[in-house]
Enzyme design. Structure first.
Site, mmCIF file in Angstrom:
data_model
loop_
_atom_site.group_PDB
_atom_site.id
_atom_site.type_symbol
_atom_site.label_atom_id
_atom_site.label_comp_id
_atom_site.label_asym_id
_atom_site.label_seq_id
_atom_site.Cartn_x
_atom_site.Cartn_y
_atom_site.Cartn_z
ATOM 1 N N TYR A 43 0.848 -1.181 0.000
ATOM 2 C CA TYR A 43 0.000 0.000 0.000
ATOM 3 C C TYR A 43 0.885 1.232 0.000
ATOM 4 O O TYR A 43 1.938 1.238 -0.624
ATOM 5 C CB TYR A 43 -0.990 -0.064 1.184
ATOM 6 C CG TYR A 43 -2.191 0.836 0.989
ATOM 7 C CD1 TYR A 43 -2.972 0.735 -0.165
ATOM 8 C CD2 TYR A 43 -2.516 1.790 1.924
ATOM 9 C CE1 TYR A 43 -4.059 1.563 -0.371
ATOM 10 C CE2 TYR A 43 -3.617 2.626 1.740
ATOM 11 C CZ TYR A 43 -4.378 2.512 0.588
ATOM 12 O OH TYR A 43 -5.446 3.338 0.394
ATOM 13 N N LYS A 74 -20.820 -20.696 -8.831
ATOM 14 C CA LYS A 74 -20.086 -20.685 -10.101
ATOM 15 C C LYS A 74 -18.674 -20.150 -9.896
ATOM 16 O O LYS A 74 -17.698 -20.685 -10.445
ATOM 17 C CB LYS A 74 -20.846 -19.807 -11.107
ATOM 18 C CG LYS A 74 -20.340 -19.912 -12.547
ATOM 19 C CD LYS A 74 -20.596 -21.300 -13.103
ATOM 20 C CE LYS A 74 -20.147 -21.421 -14.549
ATOM 21 N NZ LYS A 74 -21.114 -20.865 -15.498
ATOM 22 N N GLU A 131 -24.479 -15.656 -17.056
ATOM 23 C CA GLU A 131 -25.089 -16.829 -16.435
ATOM 24 C C GLU A 131 -26.577 -16.575 -16.179
ATOM 25 O O GLU A 131 -26.956 -15.505 -15.679
ATOM 26 C CB GLU A 131 -24.389 -17.118 -15.106
ATOM 27 C CG GLU A 131 -24.697 -18.470 -14.519
ATOM 28 C CD GLU A 131 -23.897 -19.584 -15.172
ATOM 29 O OE1 GLU A 131 -24.235 -20.752 -14.921
ATOM 30 O OE2 GLU A 131 -22.946 -19.302 -15.922
ATOM 31 N N ASP A 132 -27.392 -17.549 -16.520
ATOM 32 C CA ASP A 132 -28.804 -17.544 -16.141
ATOM 33 C C ASP A 132 -29.540 -16.287 -16.593
ATOM 34 O O ASP A 132 -30.279 -15.667 -15.832
ATOM 35 C CB ASP A 132 -28.946 -17.728 -14.628
ATOM 36 C CG ASP A 132 -28.468 -19.105 -14.177
ATOM 37 O OD1 ASP A 132 -28.303 -19.982 -15.044
ATOM 38 O OD2 ASP A 132 -28.262 -19.297 -12.967
ATOM 39 N N ASP A 187 -24.561 -20.832 -20.221
ATOM 40 C CA ASP A 187 -25.761 -21.640 -20.426
ATOM 41 C C ASP A 187 -25.907 -22.042 -21.891
ATOM 42 O O ASP A 187 -26.458 -23.105 -22.194
ATOM 43 C CB ASP A 187 -27.015 -20.889 -19.976
ATOM 44 C CG ASP A 187 -26.940 -20.496 -18.515
ATOM 45 O OD1 ASP A 187 -26.756 -21.389 -17.678
ATOM 46 O OD2 ASP A 187 -27.036 -19.302 -18.209
ATOM 47 N N ALA A 222 -29.706 -22.766 -24.564
ATOM 48 C CA ALA A 222 -28.875 -23.952 -24.742
ATOM 49 C C ALA A 222 -29.205 -24.667 -26.047
ATOM 50 O O ALA A 222 -28.301 -25.113 -26.770
ATOM 51 C CB ALA A 222 -29.052 -24.895 -23.556
ATOM 52 N N ASN A 256 -32.847 -30.941 -15.796
ATOM 53 C CA ASN A 256 -32.636 -31.190 -14.369
ATOM 54 C C ASN A 256 -33.741 -30.558 -13.549
ATOM 55 O O ASN A 256 -34.191 -29.466 -13.889
ATOM 56 C CB ASN A 256 -31.279 -30.626 -13.924
ATOM 57 C CG ASN A 256 -30.156 -31.635 -14.073
ATOM 58 O OD1 ASN A 256 -30.359 -32.823 -13.850
ATOM 59 N ND2 ASN A 256 -28.993 -31.164 -14.452
ATOM 60 N N ASN A 266 -21.420 -28.721 -17.386
ATOM 61 C CA ASN A 266 -20.693 -27.571 -17.919
ATOM 62 C C ASN A 266 -19.344 -27.347 -17.264
ATOM 63 O O ASN A 266 -18.473 -26.683 -17.838
ATOM 64 C CB ASN A 266 -21.531 -26.294 -17.758
ATOM 65 C CG ASN A 266 -22.666 -26.214 -18.738
ATOM 66 O OD1 ASN A 266 -23.125 -27.236 -19.240
ATOM 67 N ND2 ASN A 266 -23.152 -25.018 -19.017
#
Length: 394
Positions: free
Chosen positions: A45, A100, A142-143, A168, A204, A293, A323
């Site tokens: 620092y 993730k 994602e999603d 995905d 997908a 799923n 994945n």
């Protein structure tokens, strides 16, 4: 991601265990340089850090060497298509994004930051990530719900000078292609002679169709909730219209039964169901990938009565299409090579690398490696890095 059959060997996982395992979150920040005394503090620092900041101010490329940005992945979601839960919002998606990030670290050795955005507006998401760009080296979407996810990914690829991938879509597609290569090797079949039915034309499903076409599959038949996608159908969105132009060479019309009859491969990505009597109409030595799923489109034991090879998305059955076989190595290879984007060649290289790892003990019940196989991510990373250089994006 541990195998369910291993993790529950001593009994079923309880709700108490699950919530305790998430309490306080699943991530933390680790210091990579010790701060043991005044000297180390002065280096890390003030005043020492000022010299590094000034050097980066003069040459921005030095940030890749002297900060963590070059190995940091932003895991980004708006919470609109979370697992099988649907649109549950940004806050509710955060446990998934933390998970993730944990997978990135465990399997790819990459740091990552979950970013859940409280907006579904594509313009706002793009603007937010453009402004945050100095803080990270890659974006894992994602999603995010379809069809917005296609526009969002395309716009981010153009707006950011770093790798961007919607897992995905492409993670699923890459592992699917690797699995099909493994299955075909076991059965001595050629992808060029196969017709593949994909049930589900969301993120997908579209990506799987595209990568299979790029890999030279004979034909793809896409199904959505209204039946076979073909150029004569009305009310197709722009994405499906484009897919209608390059799929369904057989000119099929109708629904599930008409699509699957005589097909060589079935890929389920729709959370629907497929009756046994329809699976029974597939070609000899057929392949069934029932990937929804937690409930596959058809129970694997039932599918195995008619198909030569069966795979699911679950870890308690053989041949899990997971994945985690793809994304850690893909992002590691992209970041290691300094790639500006993830190309189609890089995706195909990843699929080939996964398939190659499985070659050592290939069998009808082992067409892809285990998600826990330590060889996978390094092999994928090396193949992706080579492909990035061949494509000139590194």
């Amino acid at each position: 991601m541990t195998n369910v059959s291993e993790s529950v060997a001593t009994g079923p996982v309880t709700d108490e265990e699950i919530f305790t395992g998430h309490e306080g979150g699943k991530l933390g920040v680790a210091v990579t340089k010790p701060l043991a005394d005044a000297r180390s503090l002065a280096i890390a620092y003030t005043p020492g850090v000022a010299k590094v900041s000034l050097a980066i101010a003069e040459d921005a490329s030095l940030a890749a060497r002297y900060t963590w940005a070059s190995r940091l992945v932003a895991v980004v979601s708006d919470g609109t298509a979370v697992l099988g839960l649907g649109d549950i919002g940004a806050a509710a998606s955060l446990p998934v994004m933390e998970g993730k990030a944990a997978l990135f670290k465990t399997f790819g050795g990459l740091d990552s930051i979950p970013l859940v955005l409280d907006t579904t507006d594509v313009d706002e998401i793009v603007e937010t990530l453009v402004r945050l760009r100095p803080s990270f080296g890659a974006v894992n979407l994602e999603d995010v719900s379809a069809p917005r996810c296609f526009e969002l990914e395309d716009r981010l690829i153009e707006a950011l000078d770093c790798p961007v991938m919607h897992d995905d879509q492409h993670g699923t597609a890459i592992v699917l292609l690797a699995a099909l290569r493994g299955a075909n090797k076991v059965l001595s079949k050629d992808i060029a002679n196969q017709r593949v039915v994909i049930a589900g034309a969301g993120a997908a499903g579209i990506a799987c169709a595209k990568i299979l076409l790029a890999a030279g599959v004979g034909d793809v038949t896409l199904l959505d909730s209204r039946g076979i996608i073909h150029s004569g159908r009305e009310n197709l969105n722009p994405i499906k219209e484009k897919m209608a132009e390059v799929t369904n060479k057989a000119g099929l019309r109708g629904g599930q039964a008409e699509a699957i009859a005589g097909a060589d491969v079935f890929v389920g990505l729709s959370a629907g169901t497929v009756p046994e009597e329809i699976v029974a109409t597939m070609a000899a030595d057929s392949i069934v990938f029932a990937l929804s799923n937690p409930d596959p489109e058809i129970h694997p034991d039932v599918a195995a009565r008619h198909a030569a090879i069966v795979a699911t998305g679950r870890s308690d059955f053989p041949n899990q299409i997971n994945n985690v076989l793809a994304f850690p190595g893909i992002f590691r290879g992209a970041l290691d090579s300094g790639a500006r984007r993830i190309t189609e060649r890089m995706k195909l290289a990843a699929a080939d690398a996964i398939a190659a790892v499985a070659d050592d003990d290939l069998a009808a019940d082992k067409i892809v490696p285990s998600a826990l196989d330590p060889r996978v991510a390094p092999e994928v990373a090396a193949a992706v890095a080579r492909a990035a250089k061949e494509d000139g994006v590194a």
